[in-house]
Motif scaffolding. Structure first.
Motif, PDB file in Angstrom:
ATOM      1  N   MET A   9      19.622  98.172 -72.026  1.00  0.00           N
ATOM      2  CA  MET A   9      18.692  97.178 -72.473  1.00  0.00           C
ATOM      3  C   MET A   9      17.420  97.205 -71.326  1.00  0.00           C
ATOM      4  SD  MET A   9      19.385  95.160 -75.213  1.00  0.00           S
ATOM      5  CE  MET A   9      19.857  96.888 -75.724  1.00  0.00           C
ATOM      6  N   PRO A  10      16.293  96.491 -71.607  1.00  0.00           N
ATOM      7  CA  PRO A  10      15.237  96.500 -70.726  1.00  0.00           C
ATOM      8  C   PRO A  10      15.714  96.484 -69.353  1.00  0.00           C
ATOM      9  CG  PRO A  10      14.470  95.588 -72.525  1.00  0.00           C
ATOM     10  CD  PRO A  10      15.988  95.805 -72.683  1.00  0.00           C
TER      11      PRO A  10
ATOM     12  N   HIS B 146      10.462  94.599 -67.664  1.00  0.00           N
ATOM     13  CA  HIS B 146      10.444  95.174 -68.933  1.00  0.00           C
ATOM     14  C   HIS B 146      10.913  94.444 -70.045  1.00  0.00           C
ATOM     15  CE1 HIS B 146      10.753  98.766 -66.238  1.00  0.00           C
ATOM     16  NE2 HIS B 146      10.470  99.534 -67.181  1.00  0.00           N
ATOM     17  N   TRP B 147      11.706  93.268 -69.731  1.00  0.00           N
ATOM     18  CA  TRP B 147      12.015  92.165 -70.602  1.00  0.00           C
ATOM     19  C   TRP B 147      10.616  91.349 -71.224  1.00  0.00           C
ATOM     20  CZ3 TRP B 147      15.711  91.645 -74.345  1.00  0.00           C
ATOM     21  CH2 TRP B 147      16.923  92.101 -73.771  1.00  0.00           C
TER      22      TRP B 147
END
Lengths: 288, 277
Positions: free
Chosen positions: B146-147, B152-153
């Motif tokens: 995931m990010p 990044h999220w």
């Protein structure tokens, strides 16, 4: 509501061709005419959803072509085809659209007024054509409009629903609303309206209270009787005089098969719109 | 009968566009979830695509030693967003216009912006639901990372929101294409498929001929996909982008331009009916 010289063309054809009309506040006015006469086009121009090619139009003092939200809030519309989401129930739709009005009529009251109590929880997709019309009518009057346009509101309704609708219109009139409706049904026009306008080929051919419609035509009675085995017929504005003369000259003092008929509202209407009229033989004069 | 009645008391102003917009979001969501076909299609399409492509090309790698599934997740997330926004809306609005639902809104004086806001709200919620289904599947089914961190999220979040809104605007615009709702739907599907190939959803964007890249750069999907890659892929992969970097500034600019310019154009040119002649 005032119209002066309204013109609407589709291509080369003028669908509305120089139509003049004035409807007073609080009046119930019925536009009557055959299919393609220009009823829907006229009402859509008045509703401000269709452009016109000529003429001057004022509805509630405003040109509907450039009217804004405040004007729309005062006007209720029941158009011929407007749809509602199939997946919503009658109650859900009315509840949703109540949020578009400043002072909406309560949903339960509306449902009762159009007789959809038993269908309140039914999704629109499962309603009959007449039931959908009733929902449309409910939506049209939800915002307590001052002016209501109804384009063939009772098409597809059963007789009970039509009577219920008539009651609703009388209620609106009692509240002081102005109503403009189009209809195919003469009895509906006669029952509801203060005045009827007969429209044919994009023009108003006559405007009158329903019982005075076609006064000229109506004055002519048809006197019919049998003489020597043949049916004789006289069209006259003075049937009493004709009868007196007939009786005076009759050998037996009687006139077999005597009828005196005046044209019914339907006959008047048909001759106004230029359709071949059926001769009525079953009434003794007074139109419906 | 024709006596003039006194004019009724002045009326209270109708509810604001914002209040109607809130009501419309609720209604649009209710309608969306009642149309089972649409729900299944919107939610299952990206998931099925992920499963298929992972099964076929799962062992491959993309430039920068990025496993195919990781690279593809960015593309399929972007495609999913275009599906729930652009495709679903273009189709839905054309249908609502054809069957007269928009006429109803018109005669009620509904502000077009309230209608758009209702659609946008529904798109954001359904997009979120779709991604909430897709990401755990990729994470736990295919070990796609995931990010990496909050940054990044956040990138993922703003790219997704801007992308969904740009798709909404594009959807409103294409709904106005001439023809029946059925033909508009076909046109939209065809356009979406071509755009997916052009935008590097299925293949690495750098592998595409440059004319294709340039054509894609006009539309939001290319930027949406690139933005998603910047959220899901490691930093080193940025070197393999056409511009040699993630181009966050330009991505934000293009997507925001679509949203703002598109919204203005849509509000001004929106038609409640197929013909208003």
């Amino acid at each position: 509501m005032q119209l002066r010289g309204l013109v609407k063309r589709y291509g080369d054809r003028a669908v509305v061709d120089g139509l003049d009309l004035e409807v007073a506040r609080g009046e119930v006015f019925a536009l009557l005419g055959p299919n393609g006469a220009g009823k829907t086009t006229t009402i859509e121009i008045l509703e401000g959803v269709r452009k016109r090619d000529g003429g001057d139009v004022r509805v509630l003092g405003v040109d509907p072509a450039s009217a804004g939200r405040d004007w729309r809030a005062r006007v209720g519309v029941v158009s011929q085809g407007s749809g509602a989401a199939q997946e919503l129930s009658v109650r859900e739709i009315l509840d949703h659209f109540s949020g578009y009005h400043a002072t909406p009529r309560p949903t339960a009251e509306l449902i009762a007024a159009v007789g959809l109590e038993e269908k309140a929880g039914t999704r629109v997709g499962r309603l009959s054509g007449g039931q959908r019309r009733r929902l449309e009518v409910a939506l049209g009057v939800q915002g307590r409009p001052e002016l209501v346009f109804l384009d063939e509101p009772t098409t597809g309704m059963d007789p009970v629903a039509r009577r219920q609708f008539w009651e609703l219109i009388r209620g609106l009139r009692a509240e002081g609303a102005t109503v403009l409706l189009t209809t195919h049904y003469l009895d509906e026009a006669a029952e509801l309206s203060d005045r009827v306008g007969v429209i044919a080929d994009g023009r108003l051919v006559e405007v009158a209270p329903p019982d005075e419609l076609g006064a000229e035509l109506r004055r002519l009675a048809t006197v019919r009787w049998s003489e020597d085995g043949a049916v004789r017929e006289v069209r006259t504005a003075t049937p009493g005089v004709v009868l007196r003369d007939l009786l005076a000259t009759s050998v037996t003092g009687d006139l077999p098969g005597l009828t005196v008929t005046r044209p019914s509202l339907e006959d008047v209407y048909l001759s106004l719109v230029g359709a071949p009229s059926t001769v009525c033989t079953d009434s003794e004069g007074d139109p419906r | 009968m024709t006596t003039v009645l006194p004019a009724p008391a002045p009326r209270t102003a109708p509810p604001s566009a914002a209040r109607i917009a809130v009501r419309r979001v609720g209604l649009e969501l209710k309608l969306f979830f009642r149309e089972r076909q649409q729900v299944v299609f919107s939610f299952a399409y990206p998931v099925i695509m992920l499963v298929i492509f992972a099964a076929v090309l799962g062992g491959d790698e993309r430039p920068g030693d990025v496993p195919f599934t990781q690279y593809f997740l960015a593309g399929i997330a972007a495609t999913g967003i275009m599906l729930t926004s652009f495709q679903a809306l273009g189709t839905a609005i054309a249908t609502e216009r054809e069957n007269g639902q928009l006429e109803r809104l018109q005669v009620l004086g509904t502000p077009p912006v309230a209608y758009f806001a209702g659609k946008a709200g529904q798109v954001l919620v359904t997009t979120a639901a779709q991604l909430a289904l897709l990401l755990p599947l990729a994470r736990y089914g295919y070990d796609v990372p995931m990010p990496a961190d909050l940054d990044h999220w956040l990138t993922f979040a703003w790219v997704a929101v801007l992308g969904a809104l740009a798709g909404t605007v594009l959807g409103v615009a294409v709904s106005a294409l001439p023809g029946s709702a059925a033909s508009v739907t076909t046109g939209i599907s065809a356009f979406a498929i071509v755009l997916q190939f052009f935008s590097g959803v299925f293949f690495g964007f750098t592998e595409l001929p440059s004319w294709m890249q340039q054509a894609a750069a006009i539309f939001p999907l290319k930027w949406l996909t690139q933005g998603m890659r910047s959220a899901f892929l490691p930093e080193e992969a940025a070197a393999f982008e056409v511009a040699g970097g993630w181009e966050h500034g330009r991505t934000a600019l293009v997507l925001a331009a679509w949203v703002i310019i598109g919204a203005v154009v849509c509000v001004r040119t929106f038609r409640w009916r197929r013909s208003e002649g």
